[in-house]
Enzyme design. Structure first.
Site, PDB file in Angstrom:
ATOM      1  N   HIS A 335     -60.171  15.145  -6.082  1.00  0.00           N
ATOM      2  CA  HIS A 335     -60.350  15.674  -8.281  1.00  0.00           C
ATOM      3  C   HIS A 335     -61.785  14.943  -8.575  1.00  0.00           C
ATOM      4  CE1 HIS A 335     -59.732  13.728 -11.668  1.00  0.00           C
ATOM      5  NE2 HIS A 335     -58.375  13.759 -11.443  1.00  0.00           N
ATOM      6  N   ASP A 391     -50.782  13.595  -8.623  1.00  0.00           N
ATOM      7  CA  ASP A 391     -49.991  14.533  -8.412  1.00  0.00           C
ATOM      8  C   ASP A 391     -49.351  14.529  -6.234  1.00  0.00           C
ATOM      9  OD1 ASP A 391     -49.941  16.024 -10.466  1.00  0.00           O
ATOM     10  OD2 ASP A 391     -51.278  17.290  -9.666  1.00  0.00           O
TER      11      ASP A 391
END
Ligand code: ACO
Length: 451
Positions: A335, A391
């Protein structure tokens, strides 16, 4: 108020929150110095990494500690105690609603869940052959046709002509009114009068997504049920079955934790379009387009395809080694902001355990996911700050709930529209058009030679 008959899920969330708090207690809290005066000094990396473009009180992401905050509330507390409706209100208005305010907000959502004209128009397109995100983006454009600020307030304004065109992606587009249009949109936001488009988008996008899923499966769209919550209605309109209390709660949690996340790519895309004083439907359309990419919201689908591939191969460690040798990015990992566990992954991992427990296939995929997580964290966790993101587990949760893989990213959009619209509204109050610069690496003064 969350449903009392889903206590087991609440327990799971409380345990995850406790674990997160324990594991991140030693990490520093963010330095919140309040508003600084412009210009602000920042170190900027490619992809605008580190750049600061505005003030916000909507939400905060603490990437080193792994804490996500909406309007002052930790996302764990919202997942445990709140609902999507209440959380969306919090994002838009900056505070939790009173009972009366929540009832009024719900009423709006119930009204705007009905978008029969949009659905009729949508069905004149080959939805079954179009990607669901493409159809969702189209649907949002069609929603604009049915109800946009200009068209609604037509009595106050001079007569606005509409043009019919076969070639345009926006049928019956209103004639552009340029400056007048732009000022009007902004006046709306400034006066806080016209939130109708925001309610319309939040509610309508759930109806659209559910309808797209049904049409793709050869079914007709279903009318919403005014007695059901946003999450329950969404599942009902998609599957045709009223969800169980647990299914409703899990969808609600998922919608809550995906609703906002700082200046992510799709939020930024929405804000960039809004900053030109374009229409909010166009602005949300760009958010949908940006979310679609596999480096952003599209990763939830890719994770499932990846896990299925690994299942076929049968050996997680071998697959991972090959992937690393080919310098592949592992979907659902890493991320830009989190260099630790994404709190949303901490919520979804045990929820995945809970929903997958009765299906051997889902359990198998989940086992692979956990092995892969172990491998990635062992090799890249501390070294590069690569951990599971939101996700990584969401796809397994949706799959176990019987949702088609290509609907995962549209579901993300159904939730994130709350953050998109809230941030667009906030930004427009002190709007300045976005205009970063690039470093030119080309040449100058080249001689133009006639051929
Ligand atoms: N797998 C393996 N290595 C990774 C991964 C990954 N998923 N993500 C980053 N890295 C490595 C890169 O190879 C790079 O290594 P290097 O320094 O040796 O070159 C380093 O970590 C930094 O990576 P960047 O791509 O520069 O990080 P950036 O902040 O630009 O990208 C992103 C963040 C796009 C999320 C990235 O981690 C990624 O591609 N992840 C996979 C896709 C994904 O899951 N996206 C969903 C994100 S959450 C969301 O949008 C809702």
């Amino acid at each position: 108020m969350v449903r009392k008959d889903t206590r087991e899920i609440t327990k799971i969330l409380k345990k995850a929150a406790e674990k997160a708090r324990k594991e991140t207690a030693h990490e520093p809290s963010p330095h919140l110095g309040g508003k600084e005066d412009w210009p602000i000094e920042a170190t900027i990396g490619p992809g605008l990494e580190g750049a600061i473009s505005c003030y916000t009180s909507i939400g905060h992401v603490n990437g080193s500690k792994g804490v996500l905050t909406y309007g002052g509330y930790n996302v764990f507390d919202l997942a445990i105690n709140s609902t999507f409706e209440e959380t969306a209100y919090l994002l838009i208005f900056g505070k939790l609603p009173t009972e009366k305010q929540l009832t009024a907000f719900n009423k709006k959502l119930v009204t705007y869940r009905h978008i029969p004209k949009t659905l009729r128009l949508l069905q004149s397109f080959p939805v079954e052959d179009t990607s669901p995100m493409g159809s969702l983006r189209l649907g949002v454009n069609l929603m604009r046709r049915v109800l946009s600020n200009i068209e609604k307030d037509v009595k106050k304004r001079e007569k606005i002509k509409t043009v019919n065109t076969d070639e345009d992606s926006i049928p019956d587009e209103t004639t552009p009114v340029g400056h007048e249009h732009a000022v009007y949109e902004v006046e709306d936001v400034k006066d806080n009068e016209n939130l109708e488009d925001i309610y319309h988008l939040i509610s309508g996008m759930a109806t659209l997504t559910a309808a797209i899923s049904r049409i793709r499966n050869g079914n007709l769209p279903i009318e919403p049920d005014p007695e059901l919550s946003h999450a329950a209605n969404f599942l009902y309109m998609m599957t045709g079955k009223r969800p169980s209390a647990e299914e409703e709660r899990i969808m609600d949690i998922s919608l809550i934790i995906h609703a906002d996340h700082g200046m992510n790519a799709s939020t930024f895309a929405s804000m960039v379009v809004a900053s030109t004083l374009s229409d909010i439907y166009f602005s949300i359309g760009s958010g949908i387009a940006a979310l679609n990419g596999p480096l952003h919201g599209g990763a939830n689908e890719q994770v499932l395809y990846m896990l299925e591939k690994i299942a076929k191969k049968g050996n997680v460690a071998e697959w991972y080694e090959e992937a690393r040798a080919q310098k592949k990015k592992i979907m659902g990992m890493g991320h830009r902001v989190y260099k630790t566990y994404d709190p949303r992954a901490r919520i979804l991992a045990p929820i995945a355990d809970f929903v997958a427990k009765n299906s051997p296939e889902d359990k198998k995929l989940l086992k692979i996911a956990k092995q892969l997580e172990e491998e990635v964290v062992k090799t890249l966790g501390k070294k590069k700050g690569i951990f599971p993101n939101v996700d990584f587990y969401s796809g397994i949760v949706y799959r176990a709930m019987g949702i088609d893989t290509d609907m995962f990213t549209p579901i993300f959009a159904v939730s994130r529209v709350a953050g998109w619209t809230a941030r667009v509204r906030e930004y427009l109050k002190t709007n300045r058009i976005f205009r970063p610069r690039a470093i030119y690496t080309g040449e100058f003064e080249k001689e133009y030679k006639q051929k």
